[in-house]
Design a protein around this motif. Structure first.
Motif, PDB file in Angstrom:
ATOM      1  N   MET A   1       0.778  -1.130   0.064  1.00 11.73           N
ATOM      2  CA  MET A   1      -0.034  -0.003   0.151  1.00 11.73           C
ATOM      3  C   MET A   1       0.950   1.226  -0.119  1.00 11.73           C
ATOM      4  O   MET A   1       1.839   1.529   0.913  1.00 11.73           O
ATOM      5  N   GLU A   2       0.673   2.055  -0.941  1.00 10.68           N
ATOM      6  CA  GLU A   2       1.333   3.123  -1.086  1.00 10.68           C
ATOM      7  C   GLU A   2       0.572   4.743  -1.080  1.00 10.68           C
ATOM      8  O   GLU A   2      -0.671   4.389  -1.650  1.00 10.68           O
TER       9      GLU A   2
ATOM     10  N   ALA B   1       0.644   1.260   6.225  1.00 11.92           N
ATOM     11  CA  ALA B   1       0.477   2.960   6.118  1.00 11.92           C
ATOM     12  C   ALA B   1       1.630   3.361   6.905  1.00 11.92           C
ATOM     13  O   ALA B   1       2.143   4.501   6.343  1.00 11.92           O
ATOM     14  N   LEU B   2       2.057   2.948   8.000  1.00 13.04           N
ATOM     15  CA  LEU B   2       3.141   3.472   8.721  1.00 13.04           C
ATOM     16  C   LEU B   2       4.505   3.295   7.731  1.00 13.04           C
ATOM     17  O   LEU B   2       5.188   4.309   7.767  1.00 13.04           O
TER      18      LEU B   2
ATOM     19  N   CYS C   1       6.854   6.389   6.480  1.00 11.96           N
ATOM     20  CA  CYS C   1       8.287   6.573   6.814  1.00 11.96           C
ATOM     21  C   CYS C   1       8.908   6.627   5.503  1.00 11.96           C
ATOM     22  O   CYS C   1       9.904   7.370   5.345  1.00 11.96           O
ATOM     23  N   ASP C   2       8.576   6.050   4.469  1.00  8.93           N
ATOM     24  CA  ASP C   2       9.218   6.129   3.162  1.00  8.93           C
ATOM     25  C   ASP C   2       9.143   7.545   2.675  1.00  8.93           C
ATOM     26  O   ASP C   2       9.813   8.131   1.996  1.00  8.93           O
ATOM     27  N   LEU C   3       7.658   8.073   2.669  1.00 11.92           N
ATOM     28  CA  LEU C   3       7.654   9.352   2.316  1.00 11.92           C
ATOM     29  C   LEU C   3       8.530  10.521   3.008  1.00 11.92           C
ATOM     30  O   LEU C   3       9.067  11.515   2.251  1.00 11.92           O
ATOM     31  N   LEU C   4       8.847  10.171   4.190  1.00 15.61           N
ATOM     32  CA  LEU C   4       9.476  10.937   4.984  1.00 15.61           C
ATOM     33  C   LEU C   4      11.059  11.007   5.064  1.00 15.61           C
ATOM     34  O   LEU C   4      11.948  11.567   5.878  1.00 15.61           O
TER      35      LEU C   4
ATOM     36  N   LEU D   1      13.714   3.483  10.533  1.00 15.73           N
ATOM     37  CA  LEU D   1      12.773   3.215  11.661  1.00 15.73           C
ATOM     38  C   LEU D   1      12.351   1.746  11.367  1.00 15.73           C
ATOM     39  O   LEU D   1      12.138   1.197  12.450  1.00 15.73           O
ATOM     40  N   TYR D   2      12.027   1.347  10.409  1.00 15.98           N
ATOM     41  CA  TYR D   2      11.651  -0.207  10.168  1.00 15.98           C
ATOM     42  C   TYR D   2      12.565  -1.198   9.418  1.00 15.98           C
ATOM     43  O   TYR D   2      12.465  -2.153   9.508  1.00 15.98           O
ATOM     44  N   LEU D   3      13.613  -0.565   9.121  1.00 18.40           N
ATOM     45  CA  LEU D   3      14.551  -1.458   8.508  1.00 18.40           C
ATOM     46  C   LEU D   3      15.780  -1.791   9.677  1.00 18.40           C
ATOM     47  O   LEU D   3      16.566  -2.751   9.485  1.00 18.40           O
TER      48      LEU D   3
END
Length: 58
Positions: free
Chosen positions: A1-2, A42-43, A47-50, A55-57
């Motif tokens: 989802m993007e 969604a989170l 994170c990708d957009l920002l 944070l998740y890697l």
């Protein structure tokens, strides 16, 4: 989802977390795990957009 932007992601998360929200796939109600997965996606997108993939890697 993007999402196109952070606002879209936050709006989706707010709608998803509203009391009484229900979703179905093939006529079957989503489970709590389904909701958690959608929320997490969604989170991750936010994170990708920002530019905060760390944070998740981690």
């Amino acid at each position: 989802m993007e999402f196109e932007n952070v606002k879209e992601a936050i709006q989706f998360m707010l709608e998803l977390s509203e009391k009484g929200t229900t979703m179905k796939t093939n006529g079957v109600d989503f489970t709590i795990d389904d909701y958690k997965e959608m929320y997490s996606e969604a989170l991750y997108s936010m994170c990708d957009l920002l530019g905060m993939q760390d944070l998740y890697l981690a």
